[in-house]
Write an enzyme that holds these catalytic residues in place. Structure first.
Site, short mmCIF file in Angstrom:
data_model
loop_
_atom_site.label_atom_id
_atom_site.label_comp_id
_atom_site.label_asym_id
_atom_site.label_seq_id
_atom_site.Cartn_x
_atom_site.Cartn_y
_atom_site.Cartn_z
N ASP A 35 0.82 -1.22 0.00
CA ASP A 35 0.00 0.00 0.00
C ASP A 35 0.85 1.27 0.00
O ASP A 35 0.44 2.28 -0.55
CB ASP A 35 -1.00 0.01 1.17
CG ASP A 35 -0.33 -0.08 2.53
OD1 ASP A 35 0.63 -0.88 2.67
OD2 ASP A 35 -0.75 0.64 3.45
N GLU A 58 10.49 -10.08 -2.28
CA GLU A 58 11.45 -8.99 -2.44
C GLU A 58 12.90 -9.47 -2.45
O GLU A 58 13.76 -8.81 -3.01
CB GLU A 58 11.25 -7.94 -1.35
CG GLU A 58 9.97 -7.14 -1.47
CD GLU A 58 8.77 -7.81 -0.81
OE1 GLU A 58 8.88 -8.98 -0.40
OE2 GLU A 58 7.71 -7.15 -0.71
N HIS A 121 0.73 0.11 10.30
CA HIS A 121 1.15 -1.26 10.01
C HIS A 121 2.53 -1.25 9.35
O HIS A 121 2.96 -0.22 8.83
CB HIS A 121 0.13 -1.99 9.13
CG HIS A 121 -0.07 -1.38 7.77
ND1 HIS A 121 -0.82 -0.23 7.58
CD2 HIS A 121 0.37 -1.75 6.55
CE1 HIS A 121 -0.81 0.07 6.29
NE2 HIS A 121 -0.09 -0.83 5.64
N HIS A 122 3.20 -2.37 9.32
CA HIS A 122 4.59 -2.51 8.87
C HIS A 122 5.54 -1.61 9.68
O HIS A 122 6.51 -1.07 9.15
CB HIS A 122 4.77 -2.15 7.38
CG HIS A 122 3.89 -2.90 6.43
ND1 HIS A 122 3.37 -4.14 6.69
CD2 HIS A 122 3.47 -2.59 5.17
CE1 HIS A 122 2.64 -4.54 5.64
NE2 HIS A 122 2.68 -3.62 4.72
N GLY A 414 28.02 -14.61 -1.77
CA GLY A 414 27.72 -16.05 -1.68
C GLY A 414 26.41 -16.41 -1.01
O GLY A 414 26.35 -17.35 -0.22
N ASP A 441 20.35 -28.39 -6.14
CA ASP A 441 19.02 -28.59 -5.56
C ASP A 441 18.81 -27.74 -4.30
O ASP A 441 17.79 -27.09 -4.13
CB ASP A 441 18.75 -30.08 -5.28
CG ASP A 441 19.87 -30.79 -4.52
OD1 ASP A 441 20.94 -30.17 -4.28
OD2 ASP A 441 19.70 -31.98 -4.17
N ASN A 468 21.69 -33.69 -6.11
CA ASN A 468 22.59 -34.62 -5.41
C ASN A 468 22.14 -34.79 -3.96
O ASN A 468 22.95 -34.97 -3.06
CB ASN A 468 24.05 -34.18 -5.52
CG ASN A 468 24.21 -32.73 -5.11
OD1 ASN A 468 23.31 -32.14 -4.52
ND2 ASN A 468 25.36 -32.14 -5.41
N GLY A 470 21.04 -32.87 -1.62
CA GLY A 470 21.40 -31.98 -0.51
C GLY A 470 22.58 -31.08 -0.79
O GLY A 470 22.92 -30.79 -1.94
N GLU A 474 28.66 -28.38 1.28
CA GLU A 474 28.79 -28.33 2.75
C GLU A 474 29.34 -29.65 3.29
O GLU A 474 30.05 -29.67 4.29
CB GLU A 474 27.43 -28.02 3.39
CG GLU A 474 26.79 -26.71 2.93
CD GLU A 474 27.49 -25.46 3.39
OE1 GLU A 474 28.66 -25.26 3.03
OE2 GLU A 474 26.86 -24.66 4.12
C1 LIG Z 1 21.60 -17.70 2.23
C2 LIG Z 1 22.63 -18.74 2.49
N1 LIG Z 1 22.36 -19.72 3.38
C3 LIG Z 1 23.27 -20.69 3.60
C4 LIG Z 1 24.46 -20.71 2.92
C5 LIG Z 1 25.47 -21.82 3.16
N2 LIG Z 1 25.61 -22.66 1.97
C6 LIG Z 1 26.57 -22.43 1.04
S1 LIG Z 1 26.56 -23.56 -0.19
C7 LIG Z 1 25.27 -24.38 0.50
C8 LIG Z 1 24.74 -25.64 -0.10
C9 LIG Z 1 24.44 -25.58 -1.57
O1 LIG Z 1 23.86 -26.81 -1.94
P1 LIG Z 1 23.45 -27.11 -3.41
O2 LIG Z 1 22.90 -25.90 -4.02
O3 LIG Z 1 22.58 -28.31 -3.42
O4 LIG Z 1 24.84 -27.37 -4.13
P2 LIG Z 1 25.69 -28.71 -4.23
O5 LIG Z 1 24.95 -29.80 -3.51
O6 LIG Z 1 25.80 -28.99 -5.70
O7 LIG Z 1 27.03 -28.42 -3.62
C10 LIG Z 1 24.85 -23.77 1.68
C11 LIG Z 1 23.74 -24.27 2.52
C12 LIG Z 1 24.70 -19.65 2.02
N3 LIG Z 1 25.83 -19.55 1.34
N4 LIG Z 1 23.75 -18.71 1.81
MG LIG Z 2 22.96 -30.26 -3.88
#
Ligand SMILES: Cc1ncc(C[n+]2csc(CCOP(=O)(O)OP(=O)(O)O)c2C)c(N)n1
Ligand SMILES: [Mg+2]
Length: 572
Positions: A35, A58, A121-122, A414, A441, A468, A470, A474
């Protein structure tokens, strides 16, 4: 008829703001209505000044604006008070870290409510209104709350600051002044670098030319400011005349054409090719352009530049003890190129170009990271825009790019999910180019909805998603088999159909090399979505090494990474 700079005209605050954004070369605005900004969006729709690009949230809009600005030069983001502004703040902070000029306009609570102390609000319902502009003061180069009195000067000051500093800015437009008339300049906004101080420029160029002419092993190291200030061509001109090799920081991949004869490769400390590290670290005259080292761009602090490095910034230069202010990057490069003697006898090509990719073994074999990147190498064409997410998908930085490609990644900030929002922005800024997204993913799950906006606008990117199971990158850091690195398994390739039931998108779920080859042969006449299933423990060696080193930096000698089987290790 050309209007004199003194001529004025009557315009509403909102229309003037939109006009100035347009005059800054921005054709679109990303964001979500609320708004407190609806009256500005109505002015936009009525006047047709900018094309509205509504996004699902956003945060995604802030990433889209960043991607758009990287290709277009600048971008606009429009959000609503607090709830919108704070959702966008991560992306805007990323734009600051990565030197991307984004103009963030926040439709804020009306002046009437501030003056009367009305709870709105907000807000925190405590009668305050300064908290969010204060938050943005931490992540933008300049901020203003517009009034009918300051709008003319503040709008121009902020847009100029964004353009000049290559940083985001933030302005609040209280919702009860956007449609009030003010007197504004009739002349368009002119964005131009002020010329350098002539004496400083002369002395600076002379000092650099002297050093370069005496050097036996000069080299140039390029960081992202070379892209933001648009001087890649000037750098290549200097390198050509002097036959000096040019390396780029990972943050500046593809800023220098990778087929340029004097292009060396990526410089990343010990993780560089040995010839690159040697040429940069042992140079007796290294010219660094905007270089900003961090862990991920120095091979985890395994490299260092010579003490004698000449440091050239956007508006200042350091040569030895001497510091030169008020000299613009472009004029310094042109001045040096002009004055430096031509060199014809330095060895020109310093490394062998990559071998053409051979055929990999067995088409029915399970897809591996190695086979994946090898196949994708053959898919890249001149002029492609590549958007690379954090994760194993960042291995795309190892691709050898043909001429005129653009490589977009958020190496410093990143924030995962960035690439998906950014892709919407790059597509909007350069609709005539092919855009390739490389995403995992886990990252995709943060901003996946923006795929719907791409389908809504009939955009045709190619989306390479690695499934893959997950957060593999990491797992290279910590928690190889820990549950916190798992994610829910989505039917990713079905999403185009979910987000747009009448879609003509081509979706593929790829498990083998042969499957991938087939997907890669699909025509680019529609959005292409390629979901590749891979092993959770398969990662490119440099990603594994970077994770292993990162764990040591982050957790120290007593950290949990030293326990057995806690992280993916390289298979030697
Ligand atoms: C906003 C944010 N949250 C958490 C992270 C930490 N982080 C960096 S890479 C990653 C995992 C990426 O996983 P995916 O996209 O599945 O890539 P892959 O499995 O191919 O390595 C995470 C959680 C980050 N960089 N930014
Ligand atoms: Mg992955």
């Amino acid at each position: 008829m050309a209007s004199s700079t003194r001529e004025t005209m009557t315009m509403t605050v909102g229309d003037f703001l939109l006009r100035r954004i347009r005059e800054a070369g921005i054709g679109h605005a990303f964001g979500v209505p609320g708004d407190y900004n609806l009256e500005l969006l109505q002015q936009m729709e009525d006047s047709g000044t900018l094309t509205w690009m509504g996004t699902c949230n956003e945060l995604n809009a802030s990433y889209a604006a960043d991607g758009y600005a990287r290709l277009n030069g600048m971008a606009a983001l429009i959000v609503t008070n607090a709830v919108g502004a704070l959702s966008a703040i991560n992306g805007v902070a990323g734009s600051y870290a990565e030197h991307v000029p984004v103009i963030c306009v926040c439709g804020s609570i009306p002046y009437k409510s501030m003056q009367r102390g009305l709870g709105m609000h907000h807000t925190m319902a405590d009668g305050t209104w300064d908290r969010f502009i204060n938050a943005y003061a931490q992540v933008t180069a300049a901020q203003a709350r517009l009034t009918t009195d300051n709008a003319v000067t503040e709008i121009d000051r902020l847009i100029r600051t964004a353009w000049h500093e290559k940083l985001p800015v933030y302005m609040e437009l209280p919702s009860d002044i956007g449609y009030l008339d003010i007197e504004v300049p009739a002349a368009p906004l002119m964005l131009a670098e002020p010329p350098s101080d002539p004496e400083r420029l002369r002395s600076c160029c002379a000092a650099i030319v002297e050093r370069m002419s005496q050097a036996k092993s000069p080299a140039i190291l390029v960081d992202l400011d070379a892209d933001r200030y648009g001087v890649a061509r000037e750098i290549m001109g200097l390198a050509e005349k002097t036959q000096v090799p040019v390396a780029v920081a990972p943050t500046a991949k593809a800023v220098i054409d990778e087929t340029f004869p004097h292009y060396l490769g990526l410089y990343n400390g010990k993780q560089s090719g040995p010839h690159v590290q040697e040429a940069i670290e042992n140079s007796d005259c290294l010219l660094s352009i905007g270089y900003r080292p961090i862990d991920l761009t120095t091979g985890d602090f395994t490299g260092s530049l010579p003490a004698s490095t000449i440091r050239v910034g956007g508006h200042s230069v350091d040569v030895g003890e001497d510091n030169y202010q008020a000299v613009t990057l472009k004029e310094v490069l042109l001045g040096v190129t002009d004055a430096v003697p031509q060199v014809t006898n330095r060895s020109t090509r310093l490394f062998a170009p990559a071998q053409a990719m051979g055929n990999h073994a067995d088409g029915s074999a399970k897809l591996t990271q190695a086979a994946y990147w090898q196949a994708i190498q053959g898919y890249i064409r001149a002029r492609d825009v590549l958007i690379a997410e954090d994760g194993t998908s960042y291995a795309s930085a190892g691709l050898q790019l043909p001429p005129n490609c653009t490589f977009v990644s958020q190496v410093i900030w990143g924030s995962i999910g960035y690439s998906v929002g950014s892709l919407l922005g790059t597509l909007t800024a350069a609709p005539d180019r092919r855009h390739l997204l490389f995403v995992g993913d886990g990252s995709f799950q943060l901003t996946a909805q923006e795929l719907s906006t791409m389908l809504r606008h009939d955009y045709k990117p190619v989306i390479f998603l690695i499934n893959n199971s997950g957060y593999t990158i990491e797992r290279c850091w910590l928690g190889k088999t820990s549950r916190f690195n798992d994610v829910a398994n989505w039917a990713y390739a079905d999403l185009p159909k979910v987000f747009r039931p009448d879609t003509t998108a081509r979706s593929f779920v790829v498990k083998t090399v042969a499957d991938l080859e087939k997907a890669l042969s699909a025509p680019n006449d529609s959005l292409i979505f390629i979901e590749s299933i891979m092993d959770p423990f398969d990662a490119p060696t440099n990603v594994i090494m970077s994770g292993n080193n990162g764990a040591d930096i982050d957790y120290g000698p007593r950290g949990p990474q030293h326990r057995g089987n806690m992280l993916i290790r390289p298979t030697m």
